[in-house]
Design a protein around this motif. Sequence first.
Motif, mmCIF file in Angstrom:
data_model
loop_
_atom_site.group_PDB
_atom_site.id
_atom_site.type_symbol
_atom_site.label_atom_id
_atom_site.label_comp_id
_atom_site.label_asym_id
_atom_site.label_seq_id
_atom_site.Cartn_x
_atom_site.Cartn_y
_atom_site.Cartn_z
ATOM 1 N N ARG A 365 -5.413 41.298 -56.783
ATOM 2 C CA ARG A 365 -4.309 42.251 -56.701
ATOM 3 C C ARG A 365 -4.582 43.454 -57.598
ATOM 4 O O ARG A 365 -4.366 44.597 -57.216
ATOM 5 C CB ARG A 365 -3.012 41.547 -57.109
ATOM 6 N N ALA A 369 -4.992 47.462 -56.566
ATOM 7 C CA ALA A 369 -4.224 48.550 -57.171
ATOM 8 C C ALA A 369 -5.165 49.614 -57.717
ATOM 9 O O ALA A 369 -4.910 50.814 -57.566
ATOM 10 C CB ALA A 369 -3.338 48.000 -58.292
ATOM 11 N N ARG A 372 -6.515 51.718 -55.055
ATOM 12 C CA ARG A 372 -5.519 52.681 -54.580
ATOM 13 C C ARG A 372 -5.440 53.876 -55.522
ATOM 14 O O ARG A 372 -5.293 55.018 -55.079
ATOM 15 C CB ARG A 372 -4.164 52.011 -54.464
ATOM 16 N N HIS A 383 -11.805 53.879 -64.816
ATOM 17 C CA HIS A 383 -12.971 53.331 -65.495
ATOM 18 C C HIS A 383 -12.618 52.013 -66.153
ATOM 19 O O HIS A 383 -11.456 51.749 -66.455
ATOM 20 C CB HIS A 383 -13.462 54.291 -66.586
ATOM 21 N N TRP B 90 -3.959 41.736 -66.779
ATOM 22 C CA TRP B 90 -4.644 43.010 -66.554
ATOM 23 C C TRP B 90 -3.838 44.132 -67.191
ATOM 24 O O TRP B 90 -2.619 44.200 -67.027
ATOM 25 C CB TRP B 90 -4.790 43.277 -65.062
ATOM 26 N N LEU B 114 -9.345 45.763 -68.660
ATOM 27 C CA LEU B 114 -8.621 46.933 -69.142
ATOM 28 C C LEU B 114 -9.076 48.129 -68.318
ATOM 29 O O LEU B 114 -10.232 48.536 -68.388
ATOM 30 C CB LEU B 114 -8.919 47.158 -70.628
ATOM 31 N N ALA B 115 -8.158 48.679 -67.521
ATOM 32 C CA ALA B 115 -8.506 49.837 -66.697
ATOM 33 C C ALA B 115 -8.085 51.102 -67.424
ATOM 34 O O ALA B 115 -7.020 51.145 -68.033
ATOM 35 C CB ALA B 115 -7.801 49.751 -65.346
ATOM 36 N N ALA B 130 1.304 52.798 -58.613
ATOM 37 C CA ALA B 130 0.293 51.927 -58.003
ATOM 38 C C ALA B 130 -0.165 50.870 -58.994
ATOM 39 O O ALA B 130 -0.344 49.700 -58.634
ATOM 40 C CB ALA B 130 -0.897 52.763 -57.528
ATOM 41 N N LEU B 131 -0.332 51.269 -60.241
ATOM 42 C CA LEU B 131 -0.803 50.315 -61.246
ATOM 43 C C LEU B 131 0.258 49.258 -61.538
ATOM 44 O O LEU B 131 -0.054 48.088 -61.745
ATOM 45 C CB LEU B 131 -1.183 51.045 -62.534
ATOM 46 N N ASP B 133 2.242 48.002 -59.530
ATOM 47 C CA ASP B 133 2.236 47.020 -58.444
ATOM 48 C C ASP B 133 1.231 45.910 -58.670
ATOM 49 O O ASP B 133 1.485 44.763 -58.336
ATOM 50 C CB ASP B 133 1.885 47.719 -57.131
ATOM 51 N N GLY B 134 0.066 46.289 -59.202
ATOM 52 C CA GLY B 134 -1.010 45.307 -59.226
ATOM 53 C C GLY B 134 -1.349 44.761 -60.585
ATOM 54 O O GLY B 134 -1.889 43.663 -60.690
ATOM 55 N N LEU B 135 -1.051 45.496 -61.654
ATOM 56 C CA LEU B 135 -1.458 45.070 -62.980
ATOM 57 C C LEU B 135 -0.249 44.550 -63.756
ATOM 58 O O LEU B 135 0.884 44.703 -63.336
ATOM 59 C CB LEU B 135 -2.136 46.226 -63.731
ATOM 60 N N ASP B 136 -0.505 43.931 -64.887
ATOM 61 C CA ASP B 136 0.582 43.314 -65.634
ATOM 62 C C ASP B 136 1.199 44.252 -66.670
ATOM 63 O O ASP B 136 2.400 44.267 -66.855
ATOM 64 C CB ASP B 136 0.065 42.051 -66.321
#
Lengths: 544, 260
Positions: A365, A369, A372, A383, B90, B114-115, B130-131, B133-136
């Motif tokens: 998931r 994201a 996207r 990054h 995440w 870590l993004a 968007a983040l 939705d998918g990350l914590d």
Amino acid sequence: MDAPRVLALWCPDWPVVAATGAAGVPAHRPAVVVSANRVLACTAPARAYGVRRGLRRREAQSRCPELVVLPADPARDARAFERVAVAVERLAPGVEVVRPGLVALSARGPVRYFGGDLPAAERLVDQVAAEAGVECQVGIADGLFGATLAARRAVVVGPGGTPRFLARLSIDELGREPDVDRAELVSLLRRLGLLTLGSFAALPATDVASRFGADAVLAHRLALGLDPRPPSRREVSEELAVSVELDPPVTRVDAAAFASRSLADRLHILLADRGLACTRLGIRARMSDGSELVRVWRCAEPLTPSGTVDRVRWQLDAWLTRARPVGRADPVGGVGALTLSGEEVVLAGMLQLGLWGEIGGADERAGRALVRVQSLLGPEGVHTAVLGGGRDPGERVRLVPWGVDRRGGGDRCDEEAGAVPSGSRVASQPRPWPGRLPAPSPATVLVRSIPVEVRDGVGRPVRIDERQVISSPPARVAVGGARPQVVHGWAGPWPVEQCWWDVEAGWGGYRLQVVLGSTDGAGEEALLLVCQEGGRWSLAGRYD
Amino acid sequence: MRWERARALLDASERSGRVVPERGKQACARPGSSVPRPASESRRKPLPVAEPLRPLLPGGSLRRGGTVAVDRSPALVLALLAAASAGGAWCALVGLPEIGLVAAEEAGLDLSRLALVSEPGLELVGVTAALLDGLDLVVVAGGERLPAGARQRLAARARQAGSVLLPVGSWPGADVRLEVEGGRWSGLVGAGAGRLRGRRVRLRARGRGAAYRKRSVELLLPGPEGRAVVLPEGSAGLPERAGRSGPADAGGSAFIREAS
């Protein structure tokens, strides 16, 4: 049950042939391609000096001082190989690229058309030499594995003779395929005294399956000269293809590769829904001038999504940057539409999907994201960081765009930095880095350093002499032209000698930690200052 | 009568976990992105925080779906993320190009999860949505420039997706707001000796709802290893700057020895 006759055309040392071609190194110079500090491929002159595959770079250089060292680059290899594939395609249809350096095609057509195995092989070798200007060898045998080994030896194995041909070969041949890592199995078989493929093939298949596991069953089938997978291949139904219209047509490789990423994901979702995995990938592009380009990639192992993206990127790179085809003056233009299809599929039972390591629901998931976000900001928008070796908190960090392999690369300033072409860096995190500041590290690392004025109690600038002695204790620090602040405490200076042998990248100086009293009573502020040679101070980080 | 019926409908839909469509959400959703699914079972568990920060937060953890505004202190941001990241969550940092990633690892974060979105530019809202939705855990800097409506949409998105929004700087409407107060460094012995070892700060939390009660805690941020550390009893654990009790392991102009 019998494996079909396959003709394999193999260009020896392809990575180094492509690299020297791209770098303009003449053929008589000894050259090697190096990946992760090991020799990946070498030219014949280099081999004459005793350079071998798998050697450390320094060892190779000591054996041959004038060695030209080139970095590994799969995209470049694939791009250069397109000319070979096109040259073969002019004589025989149905060409499948196994990997850059090796193509396979069904032997039946060309053998019948040119009137025999040897004339067909001869025509193909001549054709590739004339059109692409590279040397190659041809082998014909039953099945891809046998044909590949035959091509390495430039022999034609008669129909039905493949098991006998394989039986004499060393067991090491099982581990030669670069996509598949069988080193452990090969070493185990050696230790068991099974030194040839024939002795391994003589074992009963049931015993192999119960003792060595699934991959060994595959290897056993290869050693027997059988098709690696049982012949129950699925018929591909028409809808196992995904396509995307690109409007406006894409001319840049990175943009096309980005479009292909989502397309590859869609293909894999489509395949996964049916419980299938792809072993032959068809890539079809409609160019903006109306022409249609097709290429099939065949893989020893079922393709993972990232493997698919790699192959599509290589192929688009080759199509978009290739030399203009003979007899056509206009450039091919941009890619107007792109289609990926599963040309041959197997049941996906054994395939492990890997994003990075094992895939969990949360990882998948998060990955979606982030992709996207990349679609909003471009591929360089997201990054992740990898810490490498180094002394400064900034230099240890390497930012990797999301989706690119996090492994490989590392130090900016390795001990052998002078000789390494940029791009083939060597990771070495655990090496001691004397002079590295211990934890805690600054929580803010400035992207662009800010000039700082450091003065002592009577207003003179603070300097550090060559003996590393500070001229007087710092008393006031002004950051970037702001009001000077009182120094509450300081530590250092600690000398840094970074790559002193490198005129461009190296630098020397001193680091100093200072604690400043705040003006508005909000608490102390701790800074990491750097004094370059010449007495220029700058702010490198903040401990906030 | 109509009011009661509407109320009952809303209650039922909340119980069954269905998302009630909202007007504002359409602006957030990008073309091609589906409306966020309701938080799944795995995303219901609260996210742990490091031991020294527990007294600050209601329940001693980061509640999923919440918004926690953080002072402009990178060290505090990293300390908040550390325990959850180490536990498999995440995290994303949006608009923080200068955060020290070595410090992040020392604080206990897992850098592979870590993004970093350093320059969201004009897409700040879309990227953050968007983040979420998918990350914590999503840390966002530059949120004070956003209009109030966009801020509320992002908070709603976090609530629906079961993630935690951590805006840096001012964010009216946050559930909890964490502030750093004071700051006193230790480890410098004087005359250039020693090195920075820890900062003693007071953290204050204010908020609404369950976090209405004001809380504060004193701790070392960062501690000697880079992590946040509970202040030792009597606060005599670290050498004060004036006294020379500390180990003078780093002389004024000597090389620092490798700490490992």
